[in-house]
Design a protein around this motif. Structure first.
Motif, PDB file in Angstrom:
ATOM      1  N   GLN A  15      25.138  13.968  54.934  1.00  0.00           N
ATOM      2  CA  GLN A  15      25.014  12.517  55.123  1.00  0.00           C
ATOM      3  C   GLN A  15      24.412  12.128  56.480  1.00  0.00           C
ATOM      4  O   GLN A  15      23.455  11.371  56.532  1.00  0.00           O
ATOM      5  CB  GLN A  15      26.391  11.852  55.002  1.00  0.00           C
ATOM      6  N   SER A  16      25.019  12.621  57.584  1.00  0.00           N
ATOM      7  CA  SER A  16      24.588  12.221  58.928  1.00  0.00           C
ATOM      8  C   SER A  16      25.267  13.079  59.986  1.00  0.00           C
ATOM      9  O   SER A  16      26.223  13.804  59.689  1.00  0.00           O
ATOM     10  CB  SER A  16      24.949  10.751  59.189  1.00  0.00           C
ATOM     11  N   ASN A  42      25.122  19.519  70.733  1.00  0.00           N
ATOM     12  CA  ASN A  42      23.824  19.803  70.164  1.00  0.00           C
ATOM     13  C   ASN A  42      23.731  19.201  68.768  1.00  0.00           C
ATOM     14  O   ASN A  42      24.690  19.247  68.011  1.00  0.00           O
ATOM     15  CB  ASN A  42      23.658  21.325  70.099  1.00  0.00           C
ATOM     16  N   LEU A  43      22.571  18.666  68.449  1.00  0.00           N
ATOM     17  CA  LEU A  43      22.292  18.135  67.117  1.00  0.00           C
ATOM     18  C   LEU A  43      21.155  18.959  66.507  1.00  0.00           C
ATOM     19  O   LEU A  43      20.200  19.308  67.200  1.00  0.00           O
ATOM     20  CB  LEU A  43      21.857  16.666  67.184  1.00  0.00           C
ATOM     21  N   GLU A  44      21.277  19.245  65.234  1.00  0.00           N
ATOM     22  CA  GLU A  44      20.244  20.008  64.537  1.00  0.00           C
ATOM     23  C   GLU A  44      20.184  19.513  63.098  1.00  0.00           C
ATOM     24  O   GLU A  44      21.177  19.016  62.562  1.00  0.00           O
ATOM     25  CB  GLU A  44      20.619  21.496  64.554  1.00  0.00           C
ATOM     26  N   ALA A  45      19.038  19.643  62.476  1.00  0.00           N
ATOM     27  CA  ALA A  45      18.909  19.258  61.075  1.00  0.00           C
ATOM     28  C   ALA A  45      18.055  20.284  60.348  1.00  0.00           C
ATOM     29  O   ALA A  45      17.087  20.807  60.890  1.00  0.00           O
ATOM     30  CB  ALA A  45      18.275  17.879  60.949  1.00  0.00           C
ATOM     31  N   ARG A  53      17.904  17.666  54.891  1.00  0.00           N
ATOM     32  CA  ARG A  53      18.867  18.106  53.875  1.00  0.00           C
ATOM     33  C   ARG A  53      20.269  18.277  54.440  1.00  0.00           C
ATOM     34  O   ARG A  53      21.249  17.998  53.766  1.00  0.00           O
ATOM     35  CB  ARG A  53      18.418  19.425  53.250  1.00  0.00           C
ATOM     36  N   VAL A  54      20.361  18.780  55.680  1.00  0.00           N
ATOM     37  CA  VAL A  54      21.670  19.038  56.282  1.00  0.00           C
ATOM     38  C   VAL A  54      21.627  18.666  57.763  1.00  0.00           C
ATOM     39  O   VAL A  54      20.709  19.050  58.479  1.00  0.00           O
ATOM     40  CB  VAL A  54      22.071  20.528  56.146  1.00  0.00           C
TER      41      VAL A  54
END
Length: 70
Positions: A15-16, A42-45, A53-54
């Motif tokens: 979702q986020s 840390n942020l990653e996608a 997707r994630v």
């Protein structure tokens, strides 16, 4: 004297990043008491095509130790 401990966790959501953080706290609270804060390091996608997707986070969760734990 209040003593805090910090653990590092990894969490993900489809979702986020905010939802990933909420999940991290919810799951950590099943085995850790007295959670005080979460610090997102840390942020990653993960991306497929042109769509995220994630959402993943690396975070530190701090909690107070019970006097009996000190």
């Amino acid at each position: 004297m209040t003593l805090l401990k910090v653990i590092e966790v990894l969490a993900e959501s489809d979702q986020s990043w905010e939802d990933a953080a909420k999940r991290a706290v919810k799951i950590a609270s099943q085995s850790v008491r007295n959670i005080r804060s979460i610090y997102i390091e840390n942020l990653e996608a993960a991306v497929s095509g042109d769509t995220i997707r994630v959402y993943r986070i690396n975070a530190k969760i701090s909690f107070t130790l019970d006097p009996s734990d000190e």
